[in-house]
Write a protein that holds these residues in place. Structure first.
Motif, PDB file in Angstrom:
ATOM      1  N   LEU A  46      41.501  35.441  48.234  1.00 29.04           N
ATOM      2  CA  LEU A  46      41.114  36.484  47.269  1.00 29.04           C
ATOM      3  C   LEU A  46      42.337  37.052  46.566  1.00 29.04           C
ATOM      4  N   ILE A  47      43.371  37.332  47.317  1.00 29.29           N
ATOM      5  CA  ILE A  47      44.554  37.920  46.673  1.00 29.29           C
ATOM      6  C   ILE A  47      45.370  36.868  45.916  1.00 29.29           C
ATOM      7  N   THR A  48      45.207  35.588  46.314  1.00 32.16           N
ATOM      8  CA  THR A  48      45.911  34.530  45.562  1.00 32.16           C
ATOM      9  C   THR A  48      45.250  34.341  44.200  1.00 32.16           C
ATOM     10  N   ASN A  49      43.918  34.347  44.220  1.00 30.04           N
ATOM     11  CA  ASN A  49      43.187  34.165  42.963  1.00 30.04           C
ATOM     12  C   ASN A  49      43.226  35.415  42.091  1.00 30.04           C
ATOM     13  N   SER A  50      43.158  36.581  42.738  1.00 35.43           N
ATOM     14  CA  SER A  50      43.160  37.835  41.977  1.00 35.43           C
ATOM     15  C   SER A  50      44.173  38.776  42.594  1.00 35.43           C
ATOM     16  N   PRO A  51      45.433  38.722  42.165  1.00 36.47           N
ATOM     17  CA  PRO A  51      46.468  39.602  42.750  1.00 36.47           C
ATOM     18  C   PRO A  51      46.110  41.084  42.626  1.00 36.47           C
ATOM     19  N   GLU A  52      45.278  41.403  41.615  1.00 36.72           N
ATOM     20  CA  GLU A  52      44.885  42.801  41.412  1.00 36.72           C
ATOM     21  C   GLU A  52      44.110  43.353  42.611  1.00 36.72           C
ATOM     22  N   ALA A  53      43.469  42.422  43.348  1.00 34.88           N
ATOM     23  CA  ALA A  53      42.662  42.848  44.501  1.00 34.88           C
ATOM     24  C   ALA A  53      43.499  43.628  45.511  1.00 34.88           C
ATOM     25  N   LEU A  54      44.803  43.234  45.568  1.00 33.72           N
ATOM     26  CA  LEU A  54      45.718  43.934  46.486  1.00 33.72           C
ATOM     27  C   LEU A  54      45.746  45.420  46.192  1.00 33.72           C
ATOM     28  N   TYR A  55      45.889  45.750  44.920  1.00 39.12           N
ATOM     29  CA  TYR A  55      45.987  47.154  44.513  1.00 39.12           C
ATOM     30  C   TYR A  55      44.636  47.855  44.651  1.00 39.12           C
ATOM     31  N   LEU A  56      43.581  47.128  44.259  1.00 41.09           N
ATOM     32  CA  LEU A  56      42.250  47.736  44.326  1.00 41.09           C
ATOM     33  C   LEU A  56      41.898  48.070  45.774  1.00 41.09           C
ATOM     34  N   ALA A  57      42.275  47.150  46.663  1.00 43.24           N
ATOM     35  CA  ALA A  57      41.945  47.372  48.071  1.00 43.24           C
ATOM     36  C   ALA A  57      42.769  48.499  48.661  1.00 43.24           C
ATOM     37  N   SER A  58      43.944  48.736  48.056  1.00 44.84           N
ATOM     38  CA  SER A  58      44.833  49.752  48.622  1.00 44.84           C
ATOM     39  C   SER A  58      44.531  51.157  48.126  1.00 44.84           C
ATOM     40  N   LEU A  59      43.719  51.270  47.141  1.00 40.18           N
ATOM     41  CA  LEU A  59      43.446  52.596  46.571  1.00 40.18           C
ATOM     42  C   LEU A  59      42.675  53.439  47.589  1.00 40.18           C
ATOM     43  N   LYS A  60      43.161  54.658  47.813  1.00 44.07           N
ATOM     44  CA  LYS A  60      42.500  55.546  48.780  1.00 44.07           C
ATOM     45  C   LYS A  60      41.204  56.068  48.180  1.00 44.07           C
ATOM     46  N   PRO A  61      40.229  56.451  49.009  1.00 45.70           N
ATOM     47  CA  PRO A  61      38.973  57.007  48.475  1.00 45.70           C
ATOM     48  C   PRO A  61      39.218  58.257  47.627  1.00 45.70           C
TER      49      PRO A  61
END
Lengths: 499, 193
Positions: free
Chosen positions: A267-282
């Motif tokens: 997922l993070i290889t295909n969409s590096p943005e996922a890293l940031y999205l997953a890290s965003l706090k609620p």
């Protein structure tokens, strides 16, 4: 990870992508280009998830960062102060926020804020309008740099000066952190697909020069460069940077990142943005004005009410179940108790049936028998007292008894103690009128009585003659006169034996 | 929040209120029932303890009665129970007087009074006055009375008074008078307690 299901949107001038975040999982949904077609796909997706709160993460070159120290105030005053300051710094920027980063250690101990804004948001407006237009609950807007701060913490990078470098669809993102706090970030767009034309090492050097010039980074400092090498293209940049003693570059491979963050590597290889999205706090610093989030507030209220109601139902059902269980247990115990009571009652009746017939209750019977035993034990007769008296009287033939009273003590305790009383009235016969001799005889008689066993007390209650100075005393000593009697009375206390 | 927002909250609010009401009802209803059953159980536990105690007490009572039964039967035989027998007492003193070969007696029986040591017992004072020939006649009388084993009594007092002179007489005439108080004890009648 947020418990609530949330639609995470990554938007950059080149397009965007959507991911769905739910309990401990992140899934890829769609990708949109910055075209009419992409916008339509975006709208269709929003309609599909129109009840799911959406969080927008913007990746733009037009970001502005300013560090400010403001007086330490709280509540409404802080809001007003920050609002004023944001307007003062960023003028008419539609999207801006202030991130509290602690307090100054000295002086007034002012609060330190990082002021962040999106200086040019014209390209973003159609996306925001689409979100607003479909009535989807809009949780807020954040920046990639803000999400990167949490990403740094989750990757456990604790260098005092760290530069996080990643390459994604919008370009090359370089974010600088001082002691884990976001200080500055920039996005550099390349001219070709995947921004492959960008020289990462050179951009890092430029950024370092900028940070030094802005006094954000110390001149003699050593910068830890963390290269998120998701497309396996940053190894040359690492080698190049490590050649310079001012840098300490390290590569973070997708597998490492995946292990540390718990996100699938593909997922993070295909969409590096996922890293940031997953890290965003609620709860993140929101750049969008409060009015944009009114739908989300309603959404939260709705879910709050539903969740509270459901929790109350579940709780009360559990409580009711517990009560029901207690009732069943108590009822079972009651049945046992009733059976036991019946058994005791039957045994009691059986005992009563076989109880000897006595008109007295047992305790009364016991008392009566005890008292009767005491009476029997303490029973006395006057014989013993008479015998003692007779034994002494035998030595005094001149003393003649007129009256003899014997009395046992009254009361059970005195009876048991064995005390008796003897009163006698006697006279000395013959009496020649010699009272002195009579008194001598009476005294001897009393002395002998006193010495006899069992006599505890003896008292002369009436003397033959009253010699008291207060009494009248008369008599005669004529030869022809009548011979008077020498009468006297004694009282004795004895301690006898029970019969 | 705007009016539209509030309106969209209505279903959730309704659910919340209904759920809250239902939860409260379940909580209170089952709680009350559980409390009621618990109280019944507590009451039964008390009854159980009372029944067990009553049984233990009845066993103790039985043992106590058995321990004193022989004494009680002896008292029954001596007519000490059921209010005593005044007639038997009178007969006893008269027969003792006759057995001692005395000259008869006068008697007075007072009403029965309570005994402080036991509420189940009462005592009756009997005054006996009788002429005697010698002092030893009183002992003979008391010994004869004791030998009859009638009732339960104890002599409280005896007064000997010389009534004649000391000169020797040709015929034996009683020259002494004895007045004794005897306390007779009896167990009250069953209904009199």
């Amino acid at each position: 990870m947020n418990l609530e299901r949330r639609l995470l949107l990554y938007i950059s001038p080149r397009g965007g992508l959507a991911m769905l975040s739910s309990w401990r999982s992140l899934s890829w949904l769609a990708e949109f280009s910055a075209t009419e077609e992409g916008m339509q796909q975006f709208k269709d997706l929003l309609l599909k998830y129109r009840r799911t709160p959406v969080t927008l993460v913007v990746d733009s070159t037009d970001e502005d960062y300013r560090l400010e120290a403001l007086p330490h105030v709280q509540g409404r005053a802080r809001q007003e102060l920050l609002s004023r300051k944001l307007k003062q710094i960023f003028r008419n920027a539609a999207f801006s926020t202030a991130i509290l980063q602690g307090r100054n250690p000295d002086g007034r101990r002012d609060d330190r804020y990082l002021m962040v804004s999106l200086s040019d948001s014209d390209w973003l407006q159609p996306w925001v309008n689409a979100i607003h237009g479909c009535g989807i609950p809009f949780a807020g807007m954040s920046l990639m740099s803000i999400a990167a701060e949490n990403l740094l913490a989750r990757l456990k990078i604790r260098d005092p000066h760290a530069l996080l470098v990643s390459r994604q669809s919008a370009g090359l993102r370089l974010t600088y952190f001082q002691h884990g706090k976001l200080r500055f970030s920039r996005l550099i767009r390349g001219n070709v697909q995947n921004n492959a034309d960008l020289d990462v090492a050179e951009e890092v050097s430029k950024t370092q020069l900028y940070l030094t010039s802005q006094r954000l980074f110390p001149r003699e400092g050593r910068l830890a460069v963390c290269l998120l090498d998701l497309s396996a293209t940053l190894a040359p940049a690492q080698a190049s940077l490590n050649a310079d003693p001012q840098f300490e570059a390290r590569l973070l491979k997708p597998d490492d990142i995946s292990d540390r963050l718990g996100i699938p590597a593909d997922l993070i290889t295909n969409s590096p943005e996922a890293l940031y999205l997953a890290s965003l706090k609620p709860h993140f610093p929101n750049l969008a004005p409060r009015a944009f989030s009114s739908g989300y507030q309603v959404h939260r209220w709705r879910w709050g009410l539903l969740a509270t109601g459901a929790a109350a139902l579940v709780g009360s059902t559990a409580m009711a179940g517990w009560n029901w269980l207690q009732i069943r247990l108590d009822e079972a115990e009651m049945e046992q108790l009733q059976a036991s009571i019946r058994q005791y009652e039957a045994r009691y009746q059986d005992t009563l049936r076989h109880l000897p017939q006595v008109p007295l209750p047992a305790d009364s019977l016991s008392r009566v028998v005890g008292t009767v035993a005491q009476i029997e034990k303490s029973k006395r007769t006057p014989e013993e007292a008479y015998e003692r008296l007779s034994a002494v009287l035998a030595h005094y033939p001149a003393i003649v008894l007129d009256k003899l009273s014997w009395q046992a003590a009254s009361g059970m305790q005195n009876l048991q103690a064995g005390s008796e009383r003897l009163e006698l009235t006697a006279g000395i016969m013959p009496f020649d009128g010699n009272y002195r001799a009579a008194m001598e005889q009476i005294k001897r008689f009393m002395g002998e009585l006193q010495a006899s066993p069992g006599v505890t007390e003896i008292e002369l209650t009436a003397e033959p003659v009253n010699t008291s100075s207060s009494a009248v005393l008369s008599g005669t000593t004529l030869d022809s006169g009548e011979i008077t009697e020498a009468r006297f009375s004694l009282r004795l206390k004895l301690h006898g034996k029970a019969s | 929040m705007k009016r539209a927002g509030l309106q969209s909250l209505l279903p959730a609010l309704s659910f919340f209120l209904v759920a809250l009401g239902l939860a409260a009802w379940m909580w209170v209803a089952t709680g009350n029932q559980a409390t009621s059953v618990r109280q019944q159980k507590d009451s039964l536990e008390l009854q159980h303890a009372a029944a067990r105690s009553k049984l233990a007490q009845s066993d103790a009572e039985k043992n106590l009665i058995l321990a004193h039964l022989a004494t009680y039967k002896d008292l029954q035989q001596r007519e000490v129970t059921e209010g005593g027998n005044r007639l038997a007492w009178l007969e006893a003193v008269q027969e003792a007087n006759r057995a001692a070969k005395l000259y008869g007696l006068q008697y007075t029986l007072d009403p029965a009074t309570a005994v402080s040591e036991s509420t189940d017992l009462e005592k009756t004072r009997m005054k006996v006055r009788m002429p005697l020939l010698t002092e030893s006649d009183l002992s003979v009388f008391l010994t004869a009375l004791a030998a009859r084993n009638t009732g339960l009594y104890h002599p409280h007092s005896c007064t000997l008074t010389r009534t004649g002179n000391l000169q020797p007489a040709p015929i034996n005439q009683p020259g002494l008078e004895a007045e004794c108080e005897l306390y007779w004890y009896n167990i009250r009648k069953t209904g009199a307690r």
